[in-house]
Write an enzyme that holds these catalytic residues in place. Structure first.
Site, PDB file in Angstrom:
ATOM      1  N   LYS A  26       0.850  -1.198   0.000  1.00 44.39           N
ATOM      2  CA  LYS A  26       0.000   0.000   0.000  1.00 44.39           C
ATOM      3  C   LYS A  26       0.884   1.246   0.000  1.00 44.39           C
ATOM      4  CE  LYS A  26      -3.955   1.881   2.645  1.00 44.39           C
ATOM      5  NZ  LYS A  26      -4.829   1.669   3.822  1.00 44.39           N
ATOM      6  N   SER A  70      -9.755   1.859   2.983  1.00 47.24           N
ATOM      7  CA  SER A  70      -8.889   2.582   2.085  1.00 47.24           C
ATOM      8  C   SER A  70      -7.895   1.703   1.318  1.00 47.24           C
ATOM      9  CB  SER A  70      -8.101   3.637   2.863  1.00 47.24           C
ATOM     10  OG  SER A  70      -7.249   3.019   3.806  1.00 47.24           O
ATOM     11  N   SER A 105      -9.851  -0.575   7.125  1.00 47.94           N
ATOM     12  CA  SER A 105      -9.289  -0.411   5.778  1.00 47.94           C
ATOM     13  C   SER A 105      -8.647  -1.638   5.169  1.00 47.94           C
ATOM     14  CB  SER A 105      -8.278   0.730   5.757  1.00 47.94           C
ATOM     15  OG  SER A 105      -8.955   1.932   5.556  1.00 47.94           O
TER      16      SER A 105
HETATM   17  N1  GLN Z   1     -13.177   4.228   6.610  1.00 49.15           N
HETATM   18  C1  GLN Z   1     -12.469   4.552   7.788  1.00 49.15           C
HETATM   19  C2  GLN Z   1     -11.992   5.973   7.726  1.00 49.15           C
HETATM   20  O1  GLN Z   1     -12.202   6.601   6.758  1.00 49.15           O
HETATM   21  C3  GLN Z   1     -11.313   3.603   7.994  1.00 49.15           C
HETATM   22  C4  GLN Z   1     -10.101   3.945   7.241  1.00 49.15           C
HETATM   23  C5  GLN Z   1      -8.910   3.118   7.596  1.00 49.15           C
HETATM   24  O2  GLN Z   1      -9.021   2.082   8.243  1.00 49.15           O
HETATM   25  N2  GLN Z   1      -7.750   3.612   7.221  1.00 49.15           N
HETATM   26  O3  GLN Z   1     -11.397   6.501   8.617  1.00 49.15           O
END
Ligand code: GLN
Length: 488
Positions: free
Chosen positions: A77, A152, A176
């Site tokens: 990532k 994400s 994410s």
């Molecule tokens: N959707 C969640 C957020 O926007 C989780 C994102 C993540 O785990 N990086 O914060």
């Protein structure tokens, strides 16, 4: 042999036996990328030349290889630092920033003989649930190009689902890894907080962030975690000696294991097809001797508000370092230092990131700190308590990963609050620092993958992975690939 059909461990085994060369595996992955990534946009950077020279170099060491993942191509990532390779967090503000060092996990993977294909697309700074907020354009779901892959770590999940690499490492602050794994039909795991070093992970919310694998099945997950886990002097939150060899612990025996069904996770707002598929997981494990217990988890309405206050607060502080002086991109025209900061941040961050910085700054500001941030920390303690109570009655919890399958592109960003609510099943796991795993458990009527979540107590990785592995012994949801996913 259709290499992209293999799991990472199967491919590693074939490389060890000399049935496949490291170069053939790398070429198969690169071919899959060339054939599909124009449509999917899962990669921000493909390091094609490095891949082949690395593969050649590794080939010489196959005989002495220790890791079962030696020679297996994977990807990283883009919020994880890679020395000399652009690391952008999918943000304009980092420009072509190429870190001078590797993240701890990148080091560990290199030592285990991993071949990195490159860097994966994501929501900007890992803030989002759809991978649409990337400066490099949205990632598409390999099961349906009109739909999001989740976020994400959407690039990571899409790449693994489409056979562009055998596994990926992502980060999970509030879901994410698990949610995109669910939307794309792969297995993904967020380990217990402190299991994997965050050194070199560009921080979103440091008390919640954790790195973990996205891969084909629970056995791959265990093997990758065996490589990633362990104490690191550069990350003071890491711990050592919590696990033996996780891969060796996959016995397929779940007799007597108590699996808790939190009834509050199966109520209003959950799609009917998702609910049925997740509940069917309990039946499969029951047939193998597990015991199912229903229990209450009476904090569901608080988890999203508490998470978004804490995550935004930490993000507003973590992201203050991006000012146009230290890293990456700088606004072209400015007058003086304050203007340089203002213009760089105004033009360099996207709308969702700015929303979080504003929210976070607000909840931390004097006068509001007690009402919002401190309150959220108190709620976090209540949530942790609810988990402690639940684990007094069972060994693992089974819940959905997300209320629905993958939404259409463009549907979520118009209503951010609605999007935040879709994180309701994942964020509590981060708030409590627990391990959580998402695994494929069916498809809806539109042919989209459904994921089920297993949650364990702190350092319950072994039990968690064994339960997921046992489920996968009796089902084949995790073996299905989207059309085009076996191109190579
Ligand atoms: N959707 C969640 C957020 O926007 C989780 C994102 C993540 O785990 N990086 O914060």
């Amino acid at each position: 042999m259709k290499l992209t059909k293999l799991t990472a461990l199967e491919l590693g085994g074939a490389i060890k036996k000399g049935e496949v060369s490291v170069k053939e595996a790398a070429q198969a992955a690169l071919d899959a990328v060339s054939a599909q990534d124009k449509a999917l946009n899962a990669f921000i950077t493909v390091t094609a030349e490095r891949v082949l020279s690395r593969a050649e170099q590794l080939q010489a060491g196959v005989k002495d290889a220790q890791s079962p993942l030696y020679g297996v191509p994977m990807a990283i990532k883009d919020n994880i630092c890679t020395r000399g390779v652009k690391t952008s967090c999918a943000s304009k503000i980092l420009g072509d920033f190429a870190p001078p060092y590797d993240a701890a996990v990148v080091d560990k993977l290199a030592q285990a003989g991993a071949v990195s294909l490159g860097k994966l697309n994501m929501d900007e700074f890992a803030m989002g649930s759809t991978s649409e907020t990337s400066f490099y354009g949205p990632v598409k779901n390999p099961w349906d190009l009109e739909r999001v892959p989740g976020g994400s770590s959407g690039g990571a999940a899409a790449a693994v689902a489409a056979g562009m690499g055998w596994y990926a490492v992502g980060s999970d602050t509030g879901g994410s890894i698990r949610q995109p794994a669910s939307y794309c039909g792969v297995t993904g795991m967020k380990p217990t907080y402190g299991t994997v070093s965050r050194y070199g992970l560009i921080a979103y919310a440091s008390s919640l962030d954790q790195i973990g694998p996205l891969c084909r099945d629970a056995a791959d997950c265990a093997a990758i975690l065996d490589v990633l886990q362990g104490k690191d002097a550069k990350d003071g939150t890491t711990l050592d000696g919590q696990y033996g060899n996780l891969l060796a612990g996959l016995t397929g025996d779940v007799r007597g294991l108590k699996i808790g069904l939190p009834v509050d996770c199966f109520g209003d707002g959950l799609d009917g097809e998702v609910k049925a598929a997740v509940l069917a997981v309990a039946d499969v494990l029951k047939a193998r001797g597990a015991e199912i217990v229903e229990l209450s988890f009476p904090v569901m309405e608080y988890v999203v508000p508490a998470y978004y206050i804490i995550a935004a607060a930490e993000a507003s502080s973590n992201l203050s370092r991006f000012d146009g002086v230290k890293y990456g991109w700088r606004a072209e025209e400015y007058e003086g230092l304050a203007d340089l900061y203002r213009k760089t941040r105004t033009q360099g961050f996207g709308a969702e990131v700015k929303r979080r910085i504003l929210l976070g700054t607000f909840v931390l500001s004097s006068g509001y700190y007690d009402a919002y941030y401190k309150k959220a920390l108190q709620v976090k303690a209540v949530i942790k308590d609810a988990f402690d109570k639940a684990f007094g009655q069972c060994d693992l919890l089974l819940s959905p990963v997300a209320p629905t399958t993958a939404p259409r592109l463009g549907e979520s960003l118009s209503d951010p609050l609605q999007m935040y609510l879709s994180d309701v099943y994942t964020v509590s796991v981060n708030l409590a620092g627990l391990p959580g795993l998402s695994m494929p458990c069916g498809f809806d009527g539109k042919g989209l993958p459904i994921g089920a979540q297993l949650i364990g107590p702190h350092f319950g990785e072994g039990v968690l992975l064994n339960a997921a592995h046992t489920f996968q012994l009796d089902t084949d949801w995790h073996k299905r690939t989207p059309k085009g996913g076996d191109l190579a």
